[in-house]
Design an enzyme around this catalytic site. Structure first.
Site, PDB file in Angstrom:
ATOM      1  N   ALA A 165       0.864  -1.333  -0.071  1.00 30.09           N
ATOM      2  CA  ALA A 165      -0.109   0.067   0.019  1.00 30.09           C
ATOM      3  C   ALA A 165       0.786   1.073   0.022  1.00 30.09           C
ATOM      4  CB  ALA A 165      -0.992  -0.010   1.322  1.00 30.09           C
ATOM      5  N   GLU A 170       8.230   4.810   8.471  1.00 33.82           N
ATOM      6  CA  GLU A 170       7.857   3.651   8.009  1.00 33.82           C
ATOM      7  C   GLU A 170       8.117   2.887   9.336  1.00 33.82           C
ATOM      8  OE1 GLU A 170       6.703   2.477   5.625  1.00 33.82           O
ATOM      9  OE2 GLU A 170       7.016   4.091   4.139  1.00 33.82           O
ATOM     10  N   GLU A 196      -1.110   2.494   7.027  1.00 34.49           N
ATOM     11  CA  GLU A 196      -1.019   3.593   5.867  1.00 34.49           C
ATOM     12  C   GLU A 196      -1.811   4.847   6.555  1.00 34.49           C
ATOM     13  OE1 GLU A 196       0.576   3.337   3.347  1.00 34.49           O
ATOM     14  OE2 GLU A 196       1.008   1.077   3.644  1.00 34.49           O
ATOM     15  N   GLU A 252       0.816   5.543   1.226  1.00 38.02           N
ATOM     16  CA  GLU A 252      -0.063   6.557   2.190  1.00 38.02           C
ATOM     17  C   GLU A 252      -0.357   7.787   1.627  1.00 38.02           C
ATOM     18  OE1 GLU A 252       4.630   7.132   2.928  1.00 38.02           O
ATOM     19  OE2 GLU A 252       3.169   5.292   2.524  1.00 38.02           O
TER      20      GLU A 252
END
Length: 842
Positions: free
Chosen positions: A274, A330, A308, A276
């Protein structure tokens, strides 16, 4: 002006982007892209333009704007056209004034690699879907920009598209008008964000609407996917997790959700899990479960949704200045994904999966010769691309979990709140965060930072027991706060009797527990609550206890630590593969946690393929297939365990054909499937590919299966099934296609590579070893980094020695560092395989 593909290899360096940021202050970017030609798959380009408004400091009368596209038509600086000066990656602009408005117009390229603006044609209905993916630096493939995270701007988008399409960007739609051959949609200007998190999506996406409210705040929610996947989209569950997350994060961070709307779109052929993008989060379609799915899969999806969402603050609101501090977003998002999954009540066992999967990823990455500190040295964007790894994500999250315990959860979140308040919409570095956390906690975090963020490698913890006491032995000493779990056998069960909390700093630490009768302890598990980041070793008596009673340990987190300890022992040649497989065969069928079961079966299959001695592999594979087959039939109908064992059967059946007749019978409807088994398309393809790899499925079989599943997923599986046939000319054709057929998309390339590697048949592909080493450097120069990386990793020859790779490394000392890093890591994996196999053969 048109520039050939060979010029599009410019790498942005940290030093030059820092100089640019020092002289240029960016205010806004207005983007206009025209996607009306997207349905014409023969048209490779589309018109694009960007107008950048920025200040230039004294002495900075020239700069460059990043753009990797097909051509540039016009450059206008403060109303005056300039001659186009473009090398395929950088547009030079001159004559800058204190305040500047620069417009660059050109044509960009549709992507098939998942980098930039990816175009996908759905084989089910012929519809075309577009989406963007930029991190770390592919925004410049779609529109001109300053491609670095610390040059934030207010962005506004106008997108032309075919009539009837859904068109999305970061901001809310504010206007829509009909134009020739389509529509033009305008979006609200964003708050300041970096180029890599801007986003566009367009196509006939299926949409489910929702909303979230808190007090006077209201956020419109959307969940989208391709129309042909709509029957499989469980939007209600996704929206529930989303609302839980927004409730939690807005309170925990004391900062309202900043980005207006919250769309989440599931897209095809996605390179990541995914991304963000504020207001328009993109996810892989793998999270739209078109077949049966386990609780672990739903937990993993929820974790990603929350990961996310955490980025809306960590990464989007506050952003690292450069990719050295990638961990600032992260690691935090990885920690927050699991933390919020538990805190919101969505998935209370999320830390079990984290301990097993995410930390396992980190442990393996941290033992490579290319490991790096969490705060890494990232000189350029190629290095940044490769640092989206187990260190930056999972090790960082692991040590953050430890930090939260160290400073206290309340202090941690107070520090985060202060950090967001001080640096909202700005760019930060490590000291900024540490200062905020120190202020909230009253603790000096420099020693912690030095020990955990600026070092490499991992400690190993084991307990040496004696008649009168015990000692914790630590390699690579670091400070740990651990709990030592003490278990005794109670009949057939292992029962936790005591837990000893201990600070471990030195290489040897005596355990001060005078009330413990160590002679009566059957199993000692250091770090049994998984509170620290370290590799756990079990002593001989504990290993015997685990062999007898692992599955009887009540606590899933403790079992996770034990399962991980066993797997690390196999990887380090301390536990023979045969004994490990015996433990898995005995205890995996009784494992009640779906994630731990899936991991145990996956590790068993990996051990067979990579670590089992050559002369024992066939017998071990046969025994493991028998175990999986029996467990499949013994599992409760329609249970997670049944599905996990069905997948395990498919995985091992690619190297062992003992159940080929039964598998064919079930697929053909001649033999009944186990009661309750969801024999959906995904499972059918898994079994058919396994049969193909052992020569028990034909082209006609694959054709028949494709006729029942002509979807994108079906076509990828079909490609793998054909390439997996154990015939030398078939594998040769697939090998050549992987390297030479540039029409393959990223997922089509992966499917082809999977066929080449199916069944571990080195005898069918070893003749291509020299070809591999001849190709990888030219491929790295000619192809995008995403495609090149898949080829270099996916087709690496797992030979019987490291001689060929050593020769390439010595002869290519001047190769791009990012390419060398991949090859060095692959060499290390091969050396480990050979070392583990060799240790068992002696």
């Amino acid at each position: 002006m048109h520039v050939s593909d060979s010029a599009r290899t410019a790498v942005l360096r940290r030093d030059e982007t820092a100089d640019r940021a020092a002289g240029i202050r960016l205010h806004s970017v207005s983007v206009d892209v025209d996607l009306r030609s997207a349905r014409d798959l023969e048209e490779p380009t589309f018109p694009t333009s960007a107008t950048l408004t920025f200040d230039a400091a004294a002495g900075h009368d020239a700069t460059w704007i990043d753009f990797i596209g097909h051509s540039i038509d016009e450059v206008v600086v403060n109303g005056v056209p300039q001659a186009v000066d473009w090398d395929g990656a950088r547009v030079r602009v001159r004559g800058l004034e204190p305040r500047n408005v620069v417009t660059v117009r050109g044509r960009a390229l549709f992507s098939r690699s998942g980098e930039g603006l990816h175009r996908f044609a759905d084989p089910v209905d012929g519809e075309v879907y577009l989406y963007t993916q930029y991190e770390p630096a592919d925004c410049r493939r779609v529109y001109p920009c300053f491609e670095q995270p610390d040059m934030k701007a207010r962005w506004s988008f106008t997108v032309a598209a075919p009539a009837g399409w859904t068109v999305l960007s970061n901001g809310a739609e504010v206007a829509r008008e009909a134009v020739a051959d389509g529509i033009r949609v305008s979006f609200a200007e964003t708050l300041p964000i970096s180029s890599y998190i801007t986003a566009v999506a367009a196509g006939p996406y299926h949409r489910v609407d929702g909303s979230w409210s808190s007090g006077d705040a209201r956020v419109d929610l959307g969940v989208l996917c391709r129309a042909s996947l709509a029957p499989h989209l469980d939007a209600d569950e996704i929206l529930d997790v989303t609302r839980r997350g927004l409730d939690y994060f807005t309170e925990a961070f004391a900062q309202p959700y900043p980005w207006g709307k919250y769309d989440q779109i599931f897209v095809p052929e996605y390179n990541l899990g995914a991304m963000e993008n504020p207001g328009l989060v993109t996810f892989t379609e793998a999270y739209v479960f078109r077949g049966a799915s386990t609780a672990a899969q739903h937990e993993g999806r929820a974790n990603t949704i929350l990961h996310e969402m955490a980025h809306m603050w960590f990464g989007d609101l506050t952003t690292m200045k450069w990719w050295d501090d990638l961990w600032l977003k992260e690691s935090f998002a990885d920690f927050m994904g699991s933390h919020a999954n538990v805190a919101t009540g969505a998935h209370p066992d999320a830390w079990v999966s984290f301990a097993s999967r995410r930390k396992g990823w980190a442990y393996e990455q941290d033992q490579l010769p290319t490991t790096h500190p969490i705060v890494a040295d990232i000189p350029d964007l190629e290095a940044a691309k490769l640092n989206f790894d187990g260190i930056t994500y999972a090790k960082g999250a692991s040590v953050l979990k430890q930090l939260v315990a160290f400073v206290g959860e309340d202090a941690f979140f107070r520090g985060a709140q202060g950090y967001f308040a001080d640096y909202a919409f700005g760019s930060t570095t490590l000291p900024d965060l540490l200062t905020a956390l120190e202020s909230a906690s009253g603790r000096d975090l420099e020693p912690w930072s030095d020990a955990w963020l600026r070092t490499t490698g991992l400690s190993e913890l084991r307990v040496e027991r004696a008649a009168t006491g015990a000692t914790v032995v630590q390699t690579s000493p670091r400070p740990h706060r651990i709990t030592i779990g003490l278990y005794r056998a109670d009949g057939a069960r292992l029962v936790r009797q005591d837990g000893i909390d201990l600070d471990v700093v030195d290489a040897r630490t005596a355990v001060d527990a005078p009330g413990i009768d160590w002679a009566a302890v059957d199993l000692i598990v250091p770090n049994d609550d998984d509170s620290t980041y370290a590799k756990v070793r079990l002593d001989a008596r504990s290993l015997d206890a685990v062999e007898a009673g692992l599955s009887t340990i009540d606590d899933a987190l403790a079992r996770s630590v034990v399962w991980a300890a066993l797997w690390n022992a196999v990887r380090d040649a301390e536990l023979p593969v045969a004994r490990y497989l015996g433990i898995v065969a005995r205890h995996a069928p009784a494992e009640t946690n779906a994630a731990l079961l899936a991991d145990a079966t996956a590790h068993a299959r990996f051990a067979l393929g990579r670590y089992a001695p050559d002369d024992a592999r066939d017998a071990l594979a046969s025994a493991w297939l028998s175990t999986a087959w029996e467990a499949l039939h013994a599992a409760a109908p329609s249970s997670d365990a049944q599905l996990a064992w069905a997948r395990a059967v498919g995985a091992v059946a690619s190297i062992c054909a003992d159940r080929a007749v039964e598998l064919r019978g079930i697929l053909e409807g001649i033999t009944d499937a186990p009661d309750g088994l969801a024999l959906d398309h995904d499972l059918r393809w898994l079994w058919l590919i396994a049969l193909s790899a052992t020569g028990h499925a034909s082209i006609a079989d694959a054709d028949a299966e494709l006729a029942t599943d002509p979807t994108a997923s079906g076509r990828l599986a079909y490609r793998t099934a054909l390439a997996a046939r154990p015939e030398a000319d078939v594998r040769a054709d697939a090998w050549r296609a992987a390297w030479a057929d540039e029409s393959l998309s990223n997922d089509e390339l992966d499917a082809t590579i999977a066929g080449v590697r199916a069944g571990g048949r080195r005898d069918l592909i070893s003749a291509f070893d020299a070809d591999y080493f001849a190709r990888i450097r030219p491929t790295w120069s000619a192809r995008s980094i995403e495609i090149a990386r898949r080829l270099v990793r996916g087709l690496f020859p797992a030979g019987e020695s490291t001689d060929a790779v050593d020769q390439w490394l010595s002869g290519n000392a001047d190769a791009p560092p990012a390419l060398r890093r991949i090859v060095i890591e692959l060499r290390d994996g091969l050396a480990r395989d050979l070392r583990v196999r060799g240790a068992q053969a002696t």
